[in-house]
Design a protein around this motif. Structure first.
Motif, PDB file in Angstrom:
ATOM      1  N   UNK A  36       4.214 -15.305  16.368  1.00 52.24           N
ATOM      2  CA  UNK A  36       4.202 -15.880  15.025  1.00 52.24           C
ATOM      3  C   UNK A  36       2.874 -15.669  14.316  1.00 52.24           C
ATOM      4  N   UNK A  37       1.780 -15.846  15.055  1.00 54.14           N
ATOM      5  CA  UNK A  37       0.455 -15.632  14.457  1.00 54.14           C
ATOM      6  C   UNK A  37       0.238 -14.168  14.074  1.00 54.14           C
ATOM      7  N   UNK A  44       0.068 -11.672   5.736  1.00 53.83           N
ATOM      8  CA  UNK A  44      -1.096 -12.066   4.940  1.00 53.83           C
ATOM      9  C   UNK A  44      -1.923 -10.844   4.537  1.00 53.83           C
ATOM     10  N   UNK A  45      -2.142  -9.940   5.459  1.00 50.93           N
ATOM     11  CA  UNK A  45      -2.946  -8.744   5.188  1.00 50.93           C
ATOM     12  C   UNK A  45      -2.268  -7.866   4.141  1.00 50.93           C
ATOM     13  N   UNK A  50      -2.006  -6.071  -1.660  1.00 49.01           N
ATOM     14  CA  UNK A  50      -1.233  -5.960  -2.898  1.00 49.01           C
ATOM     15  C   UNK A  50      -1.887  -6.784  -4.000  1.00 49.01           C
ATOM     16  N   UNK A  51      -2.333  -7.996  -3.690  1.00 51.05           N
ATOM     17  CA  UNK A  51      -2.986  -8.838  -4.691  1.00 51.05           C
ATOM     18  C   UNK A  51      -4.289  -8.231  -5.167  1.00 51.05           C
ATOM     19  N   UNK A  52      -5.027  -7.608  -4.273  1.00 49.40           N
ATOM     20  CA  UNK A  52      -6.274  -6.955  -4.663  1.00 49.40           C
ATOM     21  C   UNK A  52      -5.987  -5.862  -5.686  1.00 49.40           C
TER      22      UNK A  52
END
Length: 170
Positions: A36-37, A44-45, A50-52
């Motif tokens: 899960x981690x 998250x990565x 994508x957000x960057x």
């Protein structure tokens, strides 16, 4: 007394068996948490990359509008009135000023293009109307509709539009 010894042996066997089951369950829980981690970190990565790109693209869009405003402020007749409408232009910084060129350019793998469009006003009340409007209209030579588009390294397109006017009559 023998009975107690047998009960002790039976309890010892059950205790060892329960410890093995507990170890397997614990190992299963640990593996599930670790998987899960790892999956969460990958998601998250990917989202952060994508957000960057989206943030960088948004800054480039805003800068594209500011470039057109800068060119308008410098000289409407030289930089804005002379461009061919509905043609893609690419802002470039040469020397100490911005220019619009028809040669595609990239900035950090982003492609930014600027397109200027004619603006028409309805004759009866000077409201901006589409060029295809059936109303009687007149071309407003002192107003342009500006569209800035940014294409990100992952081929996503972002767009921002606004109107500019010949504010300083220059």
């Amino acid at each position: 007394m023998r009975t107690r010894h047998k009960q002790h042996v039976i309890r010892a066997r059950h205790t060892r068996g329960i410890s093995l089951i507990e170890a397997l369950i614990g190992l299963g829980i640990l593996v599930t948490v670790l998987v899960g981690l790892v999956v969460s970190f990958q998601v998250f990565f990917r989202v952060s990359l994508t957000n960057t790109e989206k943030i960088q693209g948004a800054f480039l869009l805003e800068e594209g509008i500011e470039i057109v405003r800068f060119l308008r402020d410098e000289s409407w007749s030289t930089h804005i009135a002379t461009v061919t409408v509905n043609t893609d232009y690419y802002p470039t910084f040469s020397g100490s000023t911005w220019t619009l060129t028809t040669t595609p350019t990239t900035t950090n793998s982003f492609t930014r293009k600027v397109t200027l469009h004619d603006v028409f006003r309805r004759d009866s009340d000077s409201v901006i109307v589409a060029s295809t409007s059936p109303d009687t209209k007149t071309l407003d030579v002192n107003t342009k509709f500006v569209t800035v588009m940014v294409i990100t390294p992952r081929a996503a397109e972002m767009e921002l539009s606004t109107y500019i006017t010949n504010l300083f009559a220059n």
